[in-house]
Design an enzyme around this catalytic site. Structure first.
Site, short mmCIF file in Angstrom:
data_model
loop_
_atom_site.label_atom_id
_atom_site.label_comp_id
_atom_site.label_asym_id
_atom_site.label_seq_id
_atom_site.Cartn_x
_atom_site.Cartn_y
_atom_site.Cartn_z
N ILE A 151 146.98 39.57 3.82
CA ILE A 151 146.21 39.12 2.66
C ILE A 151 144.77 39.61 2.75
O ILE A 151 144.21 40.13 1.78
CB ILE A 151 146.26 37.58 2.52
CG1 ILE A 151 147.69 37.13 2.26
CG2 ILE A 151 145.33 37.10 1.41
CD1 ILE A 151 147.89 35.63 2.32
N LYS A 208 146.66 26.27 2.52
CA LYS A 208 146.97 25.00 1.84
C LYS A 208 146.94 23.80 2.77
O LYS A 208 147.11 22.65 2.33
CB LYS A 208 148.33 25.09 1.15
CG LYS A 208 149.53 25.24 2.08
CD LYS A 208 150.83 25.34 1.32
CE LYS A 208 150.99 26.64 0.62
NZ LYS A 208 151.18 27.80 1.51
N ALA A 265 150.52 31.48 -5.27
CA ALA A 265 149.95 32.80 -4.96
C ALA A 265 149.01 33.22 -6.09
O ALA A 265 148.02 32.54 -6.34
CB ALA A 265 151.05 33.81 -4.71
N ASP A 271 156.96 23.39 3.01
CA ASP A 271 155.94 24.17 2.31
C ASP A 271 155.95 23.85 0.81
O ASP A 271 154.90 23.69 0.18
CB ASP A 271 156.19 25.67 2.54
CG ASP A 271 155.07 26.53 1.95
OD1 ASP A 271 153.94 26.43 2.44
OD2 ASP A 271 155.34 27.28 1.00
N LYS A 314 152.90 22.05 -1.68
CA LYS A 314 152.45 22.57 -2.98
C LYS A 314 152.56 21.50 -4.07
O LYS A 314 151.67 21.34 -4.90
CB LYS A 314 153.26 23.81 -3.36
CG LYS A 314 153.04 24.99 -2.42
CD LYS A 314 153.95 26.16 -2.77
CE LYS A 314 153.71 27.34 -1.82
NZ LYS A 314 154.59 28.48 -2.12
#
Length: 815
Positions: A475, A579, A611, A678, A682
């Site tokens: 990234i 996150k 994303a 995960d 979110k």
């Protein structure tokens, strides 16, 4: 006829003096100017040091030798051997006189203001005598003029007041007798009625030029220096400062009073009274038109003309009930300070009349304090006044311009720029003329403040974001590549410049005060010997104290999270794709948001959920517009999305999972994706952004895998267990197919409750047609109740995630 004044840098070397002669050649083709000269660059300071050394019984001979050699080197360089002797003799006489005076100071251990003026006068005498002799090679009629004989003053040594009428009469008479000659006049130096040398104070050579210009009604007064006129800010502080073509006398006076060193306020008074234009020009950039200071300037589109500053200032605050409603108190205070020669730079008084704050030069602060304690001794003893204290380490920043008058929002823009960058304003002053708003701030914040204000007011320039990036994985690398590619577009279309000031990974870190070249950042980082240290990285970022700073976290580590609050409280924005911080305890999430609001910075984390997809931004926009969120449904795992989108026909479940891993969609252990953790984080972030203070334990997370699959010891064992449970997965697939449905692992938020489970949806559901590894989210709201608002697209991958981080950085810049 023009007056040409050349400053210290313009006469500081043989090269610059040669340039000066060429300028005079050009001028003389059109008219016969009068030349006023300063001491050679640095000489006045050396003379002052020698005087202090002599008083303190310290050796000054090396400094005297240095000054002599500085002049003699120019003579040997620019004059042929046969022409050197007269000027060398003249200068030697001056230096012998100077040495005698310094020896007297040494013997008496006393340095009076009168003696100091006499010592300082030799700087201008030597440079003018030397340059006039050099000029004789080109101009045989060159004449050296002792300015002290013609400018008459009172006895206020160091800051003498000019007797204007007598001075102008003497200058006019002298000029009438010598107007056919090229006059070289000593700047700065004057004399009293007894013929004793006085000086005209700071900017005295400029003042000399203005006095001569006013006495002879010259066409213009040219001040030749080493910058391209008056600039919008100090170019040593603001790299983007640019020259101003015109200034009114008022604007120039305001800028110069508050620290612009190109010209000094007394210089402009004689020119102002006679309406003679002053032109600031650059000796080393002759073709540049410079800045005209004059009456009747053209209308300007600039919101302000400039930002000036005083580096060092001291503040005294006088407060107490004894001031309230007491007529003449302020007059008594400031009359006393004026009488004792204490110059007050800035004054502000509270409307309650309970306190007066004023600023003075640091050298005057203790004197002012002593005078106040003496003048108001009775009030202080009676406790009607509080004992004042001196506050040091402060600076003044001022914005100046005639367009400020009656223009709404000027002060708002100033204080917004300062507040957003964490600059605390200690005092404010604005005159009723509205030409100037001045603020007192901490000296450590001055550079940051001036740059931030410059960016805020000059919208045509490119606003600069200074970013500090943590993480150089996929990234981080992709972000730098995107930044490098988009720089021209950002400059042309967004008036934005992004400078990477710091980069760190787990091994090394790189910081640069000039910015890091994105074409070679990787090689520069690898060549560094500085080991990575997150505390040091953040400490250095804060110590650079730059405006418009952004801390970018491109990691998935717990370590940076503990610094977020401190960074936000330091008025630095945070952009993160990590996150972990927002999905931990709600108290921490709320603290980050509150800190961003309190300190006027941004906390952006769009990439935490989808994303590069605009999911969080869409949710915020819906809520800001007054819409009410009824339900959110989402698939926010690219891995799980891919698996269930491709689990159809004769394909077996463990084969699809293996294929996803081979394509790089899963973690090394696929269970890290398939356990739903995960996905749960979110959904938790979305719920919190929707206004629900939920914790992880409040999420109803259904495990899609049998317990034996999750309990497998190795990845290989995990795949065996998947194969062993093939009938379970086949049963789910066949049941869905029989009902014309598909399997989807869906997160849902409704009425403050969040659940994540495996569902079967039909063709009427927006998730039915999902393909590939796309993420999808639907918002059912009061406005979107019959047909939900759907956001769909890639929810993973370095390109889209870096693009989301990039977008967050740009949004900080827009704000």
């Amino acid at each position: 006829m023009n007056i040409l004044k050349f400053g210290g840098t313009s006469v500081g070397s043989a090269e610059s003096i040669s340039t000066l002669i060429e300028i005079l050649k050009s001028e003389r083709e059109q008219q016969n100017p009068i030349v006023v000269l300063s001491a050679m660059g640095g000489v006045t300071n050396i003379l002052l040091e020698m005087a202090e050394h002599a008083r303190n019984l310290q050796d000054y001979s090396e400094q005297l030798k240095k000054v002599e050699e500085k002049h003699f080197h120019v003579i040997r360089t620019l004059l042929p051997a046969g022409a050197q002797n007269p000027v060398l003799t003249k200068l030697k006489i001056y230096f012998n006189e100077l040495e005698d005076i310094l020896q007297s100071v040494y013997n008496l251990r006393e340095l009076s203001p009168q003696t100091k003026d006499l010592i300082l006068s030799y700087g201008e005498r030597c440079s003018t005598a030397m340059i006039s002799h050099i000029a004789k090679q080109q101009f045989p009629d060159a004449l050296y003029v002792e300015g002290a004989q013609l400018i008459k003053t009172d006895n206020n040594f160091g800051q003498a007041k000019v007797n204007t009428n007598l001075t102008e009469m003497l200058i006019r008479d002298f000029y009438e007798d010598n107007k056919d000659k090229l006059l070289f006049v000593t700047g700065f130096v004057s004399s009293n009625d007894e013929g004793r040398v006085t000086t005209l104070g700071r900017g005295g050579s400029d003042y000399t030029a203005a006095i001569w210009g006013a006495a002879l009604n010259s066409e213009e007064i040219q001040i030749w220096t080493d910058v391209d006129g008056m600039l919008t800010a100090d170019p040593r502080i603001v790299k983007k400062a640019f020259s101003l073509p015109e200034l009114s006398y008022t604007e120039a006076m305001e800028l110069s009073y508050f620290g612009a060193k190109v010209i000094y306020p007394p210089t402009m008074i004689p020119a102002f009274l006679k309406k003679i234009p002053i032109v600031i020009k650059n000796t080393f950039h002759v073709d540049f038109p410079g800045t005209y200071i004059k009456h009747g300037i053209s209308p300007s589109t600039l919101p302000i003309k400039g930002i000036s500053s005083i580096d060092e200032i001291s503040v005294l605050n006088l407060s107490g009930s004894g001031m309230v409603g007491k007529a003449g108190f302020s007059g008594r205070l400031f009359s006393m300070l004026s009488r004792e020669q204490v110059n007050v730079v800035l004054i502000t008084q509270s409307s309650s009349e309970h306190s007066i704050t004023f600023a003075v030069k640091p050298s005057d602060s203790l004197k002012a304090l002593s005078l106040i304690n003496k003048e108001f001794e009775l009030e202080l003893q009676a406790r009607k006044l509080e004992y004042p204290e001196v506050e040091n380490g402060l600076s003044v920043l001022a914005i100046v311009g005639e367009n400020m008058k009656r223009t709404p929002g000027m002060s708002g823009k100033l204080f917004s720029a300062l507040g957003r960058n964490g600059v605390n304003v200690r005092a404010i002053a604005q005159g009723s003329s509205e030409y100037n708003i001045s603020v007192i701030i901490s000296k450590t914040d001055l550079s940051k403040a001036v740059n931030a204000v410059h960016d805020a007011f000059y919208a045509d320039l490119k606003k600069t974001l200074h970013i500090f990036c943590l993480g150089t994985g996929n990234i981080g690398k992709t972000l730098f590549s995107q930044l490098q590619d988009q720089m021209p577009f950002l400059a042309d279309n967004n008036d934005l410049q992004v400078k990477v000031m710091g980069v760190s990974n787990t091994r090394k870190m790189l910081m640069s005060p000039d910015g890091i070249d994105l074409a070679s950042w990787e090689a520069e980082l690898e060549s560094q010997d500085i080991k990575a240290s997150l505390p040091d990285f953040i400490k250095k970022m804060k110590s650079m104290n730059l405006p418009n700073c952004v801390f970018v976290d491109n990691t998935a580590s717990h370590n940076p999270i503990e610094y977020y609050l401190d960074i936000l409280q330091s008025s630095i924005s945070v952009v993160t794709c990590n996150k972990i911080g927002n999905s931990a305890e709600y108290e921490q999430y709320a603290a980050f948001k509150q800190a961003a609001r309190t300190y006027g910075v941004d906390f952006f984390y769009e990439t935490n959920v989808g994303a590069g997809l605009p999911i969080i931004r869409t949710l915020k926009d819906l809520m800001l517009s007054g819409d009410k969120i009824k339900r959110i449904e989402a698939i926010l795992s690219g891995t799980i999305s891919y698996i269930f989108n491709n689990y159809k026909g004769g394909t077996r479940f463990h084969e699809v999972v293996k294929e996803a891993q081979e394509k790089g969609y899963t973690e090394p252990d696929p269970r890290d994706d398939l356990n739903g953790k995960d996905f749960m984080r979110k959904m938790l972030i979305l719920a919190r952004d929707a206004g629900y203070p939920l914790e992880e334990k409040d999420i109803d997370l259904e495990n899609m895998l049998p317990a034996s699959c999750m309990a497998a010891e190795t990845v290989a064992d995990f795949y065996k267990e998947l194969e062993n449970n093939a009938e379970y997965f086949e049963g789910l697939k066949n049941k869905a197919a029989a009902d014309s449905k598909v399997l989807r692992y869906i997160g849902k938020m409704e009425d403050g409750r969040v659940s994540i489970n495996l569902q079967m949806v039909d063709e009427n559901h927006p998730f039915f047609t999902l393909s590939g590894s796309d993420n999808i989210i639907s918002f059912t709201t009061n406005r979107y109740k019959d047909r939900p608002l759907v956001v769909k697209g890639p929810g993973a991958g370095a390109e889209v995630t870096a693009a989301g981080v990039f977008a967050d950085i740009i949004n900080v810049g827009k704000r």
